[in-house]
Design a protein around this motif. Structure first.
Motif, PDB file in Angstrom:
ATOM      1  N   PRO A   1       0.831  -1.205   0.000  1.00 44.51           N
ATOM      2  CA  PRO A   1       0.000   0.000   0.000  1.00 44.51           C
ATOM      3  C   PRO A   1       0.862   1.250   0.000  1.00 44.51           C
ATOM      4  CG  PRO A   1      -0.328  -1.306   2.014  1.00 44.51           C
ATOM      5  CD  PRO A   1       0.696  -2.007   1.182  1.00 44.51           C
ATOM      6  N   LEU A   2       0.375   2.273  -0.676  1.00 44.88           N
ATOM      7  CA  LEU A   2       1.074   3.556  -0.664  1.00 44.88           C
ATOM      8  C   LEU A   2       0.815   4.266   0.655  1.00 44.88           C
ATOM      9  CD1 LEU A   2       0.395   5.183  -4.150  1.00 44.88           C
ATOM     10  CD2 LEU A   2       2.487   4.122  -3.330  1.00 44.88           C
ATOM     11  N   ARG A   3       1.808   4.954   1.116  1.00 46.70           N
ATOM     12  CA  ARG A   3       1.687   5.855   2.264  1.00 46.70           C
ATOM     13  C   ARG A   3       2.695   6.963   2.015  1.00 46.70           C
ATOM     14  NH1 ARG A   3      -0.106   5.461   7.960  1.00 46.70           N
ATOM     15  NH2 ARG A   3       0.988   7.117   9.038  1.00 46.70           N
ATOM     16  N   LEU A   4       2.190   8.068   1.501  1.00 50.32           N
ATOM     17  CA  LEU A   4       3.051   9.181   1.124  1.00 50.32           C
ATOM     18  C   LEU A   4       2.683  10.426   1.907  1.00 50.32           C
ATOM     19  CD1 LEU A   4       2.950   8.737  -2.748  1.00 50.32           C
ATOM     20  CD2 LEU A   4       4.746   8.000  -1.185  1.00 50.32           C
ATOM     21  N   VAL A   5       3.688  11.247   2.190  1.00 47.68           N
ATOM     22  CA  VAL A   5       3.496  12.487   2.929  1.00 47.68           C
ATOM     23  C   VAL A   5       4.013  13.636   2.085  1.00 47.68           C
ATOM     24  CG1 VAL A   5       4.178  13.748   5.002  1.00 47.68           C
ATOM     25  CG2 VAL A   5       3.709  11.310   5.145  1.00 47.68           C
ATOM     26  N   ALA A   6       3.290  14.758   2.126  1.00 44.39           N
ATOM     27  CA  ALA A   6       3.747  15.993   1.498  1.00 44.39           C
ATOM     28  C   ALA A   6       3.864  17.042   2.598  1.00 44.39           C
ATOM     29  CB  ALA A   6       2.769  16.458   0.424  1.00 44.39           C
ATOM     30  N   LEU A   7       5.073  17.578   2.758  1.00 47.59           N
ATOM     31  CA  LEU A   7       5.314  18.591   3.781  1.00 47.59           C
ATOM     32  C   LEU A   7       5.792  19.911   3.186  1.00 47.59           C
ATOM     33  CD1 LEU A   7       7.036  16.337   6.469  1.00 47.59           C
ATOM     34  CD2 LEU A   7       4.653  17.125   6.405  1.00 47.59           C
ATOM     35  N   ALA A   8       5.887  19.963   1.867  1.00 51.48           N
ATOM     36  CA  ALA A   8       6.317  21.174   1.174  1.00 51.48           C
ATOM     37  C   ALA A   8       5.601  21.232  -0.170  1.00 51.48           C
ATOM     38  CB  ALA A   8       7.836  21.154   0.959  1.00 51.48           C
ATOM     39  N   PRO A   9       5.434  22.426  -0.720  1.00 46.30           N
ATOM     40  CA  PRO A   9       4.761  22.544  -2.015  1.00 46.30           C
ATOM     41  C   PRO A   9       5.380  21.675  -3.107  1.00 46.30           C
ATOM     42  CG  PRO A   9       4.953  24.707  -1.009  1.00 46.30           C
ATOM     43  CD  PRO A   9       5.743  23.748  -0.139  1.00 46.30           C
ATOM     44  N   ASP A  10       6.694  21.475  -3.062  1.00 41.39           N
ATOM     45  CA  ASP A  10       7.358  20.651  -4.079  1.00 41.39           C
ATOM     46  C   ASP A  10       6.966  19.173  -3.987  1.00 41.39           C
ATOM     47  OD1 ASP A  10       8.622  22.887  -5.049  1.00 41.39           O
ATOM     48  OD2 ASP A  10      10.549  22.452  -4.100  1.00 41.39           O
ATOM     49  N   ASP A  11       6.397  18.748  -2.858  1.00 38.70           N
ATOM     50  CA  ASP A  11       5.965  17.359  -2.693  1.00 38.70           C
ATOM     51  C   ASP A  11       4.596  17.095  -3.314  1.00 38.70           C
ATOM     52  OD1 ASP A  11       8.253  16.996  -1.106  1.00 38.70           O
ATOM     53  OD2 ASP A  11       7.151  17.311   0.770  1.00 38.70           O
ATOM     54  N   LEU A  12       3.820  18.134  -3.556  1.00 39.75           N
ATOM     55  CA  LEU A  12       2.436  17.966  -3.991  1.00 39.75           C
ATOM     56  C   LEU A  12       2.243  17.345  -5.374  1.00 39.75           C
ATOM     57  CD1 LEU A  12       0.765  21.166  -2.552  1.00 39.75           C
ATOM     58  CD2 LEU A  12       0.440  18.806  -1.821  1.00 39.75           C
ATOM     59  N   PRO A  13       3.097  17.621  -6.369  1.00 40.72           N
ATOM     60  CA  PRO A  13       2.839  17.032  -7.689  1.00 40.72           C
ATOM     61  C   PRO A  13       2.753  15.502  -7.693  1.00 40.72           C
ATOM     62  CG  PRO A  13       4.394  18.824  -7.914  1.00 40.72           C
ATOM     63  CD  PRO A  13       4.191  18.590  -6.428  1.00 40.72           C
ATOM     64  N   VAL A  14       3.513  14.829  -6.851  1.00 40.57           N
ATOM     65  CA  VAL A  14       3.471  13.365  -6.811  1.00 40.57           C
ATOM     66  C   VAL A  14       2.110  12.900  -6.302  1.00 40.57           C
ATOM     67  CG1 VAL A  14       4.436  11.295  -5.735  1.00 40.57           C
ATOM     68  CG2 VAL A  14       5.955  13.099  -6.551  1.00 40.57           C
TER      69      VAL A  14
ATOM     70  N   LEU B   1      -1.312  10.636   1.938  1.00 36.81           N
ATOM     71  CA  LEU B   1      -2.124   9.747   1.117  1.00 36.81           C
ATOM     72  C   LEU B   1      -1.807   8.333   1.554  1.00 36.81           C
ATOM     73  CD1 LEU B   1      -4.055   9.268  -1.282  1.00 36.81           C
ATOM     74  CD2 LEU B   1      -2.015   9.134  -2.737  1.00 36.81           C
ATOM     75  N   SER B   2      -2.842   7.614   2.024  1.00 37.77           N
ATOM     76  CA  SER B   2      -2.644   6.255   2.538  1.00 37.77           C
ATOM     77  C   SER B   2      -3.655   5.311   1.919  1.00 37.77           C
ATOM     78  CB  SER B   2      -2.854   6.217   4.061  1.00 37.77           C
ATOM     79  OG  SER B   2      -1.978   7.091   4.715  1.00 37.77           O
ATOM     80  N   ASP B   3      -3.157   4.255   1.264  1.00 43.05           N
ATOM     81  CA  ASP B   3      -4.049   3.196   0.792  1.00 43.05           C
ATOM     82  C   ASP B   3      -4.546   2.429   2.007  1.00 43.05           C
ATOM     83  OD1 ASP B   3      -3.511   3.969  -1.795  1.00 43.05           O
ATOM     84  OD2 ASP B   3      -2.200   2.280  -2.244  1.00 43.05           O
ATOM     85  N   VAL B   4      -5.859   2.112   2.016  1.00 48.59           N
ATOM     86  CA  VAL B   4      -6.430   1.455   3.187  1.00 48.59           C
ATOM     87  C   VAL B   4      -7.103   0.112   2.872  1.00 48.59           C
ATOM     88  CG1 VAL B   4      -6.669   3.580   4.531  1.00 48.59           C
ATOM     89  CG2 VAL B   4      -8.551   2.850   3.040  1.00 48.59           C
ATOM     90  N   THR B   5      -7.109  -0.283   1.599  1.00 46.30           N
ATOM     91  CA  THR B   5      -7.627  -1.605   1.233  1.00 46.30           C
ATOM     92  C   THR B   5      -6.655  -2.248   0.255  1.00 46.30           C
ATOM     93  OG1 THR B   5      -8.879  -0.883  -0.719  1.00 46.30           O
ATOM     94  CG2 THR B   5     -10.033  -0.827   1.403  1.00 46.30           C
ATOM     95  N   ARG B   6      -6.919  -3.500  -0.050  1.00 45.31           N
ATOM     96  CA  ARG B   6      -6.169  -4.169  -1.110  1.00 45.31           C
ATOM     97  C   ARG B   6      -6.700  -3.660  -2.441  1.00 45.31           C
ATOM     98  NH1 ARG B   6      -3.012  -8.024   0.464  1.00 45.31           N
ATOM     99  NH2 ARG B   6      -2.974  -9.219  -1.438  1.00 45.31           N
TER     100      ARG B   6
END
Length: 159
Positions: A13-26, A139-144
Motif C-alpha cells: 500500500p502507498l503511504r506518502l506524505v507531502a510537507l512542502a509545495p514541491d511534494d504535492l505534484p506526486v 495519502l494512505s491506501d487502506v484496502t487491497r
C-alpha cells in the motif's frame, strides 16, 4: 541514494506524505481520477483536519497491468490534510452520497509565512478550497487493490 520509482511500490500500500509545495505534484498525480462522494468527506474544524476517502486509480500499476495483460486496479485510499483553518466547497453538496466527484488535481497557492490555499480541483467545475497553515498532507491506501469496475484506464483527451 536514488529517487523512488512507481515500480518500487509493487503490491504494498502507498503511504506518502507531502510537507512542502514541491511534494504535492506526486500526490496530485496519484489522486488524479480518484472518485468519492461528499459523504466520504470529513472536516474536523476542532481537529483542523480534512479526510477524504477515495477510490483511487492505481496509476503506479498501469504499465505493469498492461504488460501482464491483467485488469487495471483501483484501491481505497484516504487523503488527509492537516492544519486546515478553513474549508469551502464549490459544486459539492455536504453529505450527498449519490453524486460521484472526480479529482483532477491538487493545487497550492502559497501565502505568508508558509500558509496558503490548497485546492482539490474536481471535474465539472467543482472544488474543495482549504486554507492551511502549512503543507501537511498524507495519502494512505487502506484496502487491497481491486479490479477497476470500468475495466479501463482513465483517459484525458488533449484539448
Amino acid at each position: 541514494m536514488t529517487d523512488a520509482r512507481f515500480e518500487d511500490g509493487a503490491e504494498r500500500p502507498l503511504r506518502l506524505v507531502a510537507l512542502a509545495p514541491d511534494d504535492l505534484p506526486v500526490i496530485s498525480a496519484l489522486v488524479q481520477d480518484a472518485v468519492f462522494t461528499a459523504a466520504d468527506l470529513r472536516w474536523s474544524r476542532k481537529g483542523r483536519r480534512v479526510d477524504v476517502l477515495l477510490n483511487r486509480f492505481r496509476w503506479e500499476d498501469r504499465a505493469a497491468a498492461e504488460r501482464a495483460g491483467r485488469p487495471y486496479e483501483r484501491v481505497r485510499a484516504v487523503l488527509t490534510v492537516q492544519d486546515v483553518t478553513g474549508l469551502a466547497a464549490q459544486g459539492v453538496v455536504p453529505g450527498d452520497k449519490d453524486t460521484v466527484l472526480s479529482v483532477l488535481a491538487l493545487e497550492f497557492t502559497p501565502g505568508a509565512d508558509g500558509t496558503g490555499v490548497l485546492v482539490v480541483v474536481l471535474a465539472g467545475d467543482g472544488a474543495l478550497r482549504m486554507e492551511v497553515e502549512c503543507v501537511n498532507l498524507m495519502l494512505s491506501d487502506v484496502t487491497r487493490p481491486y479490479r477497476a469496475p470500468s475495466g479501463k484506464a482513465p483517459h484525458h483527451p488533449e484539448g
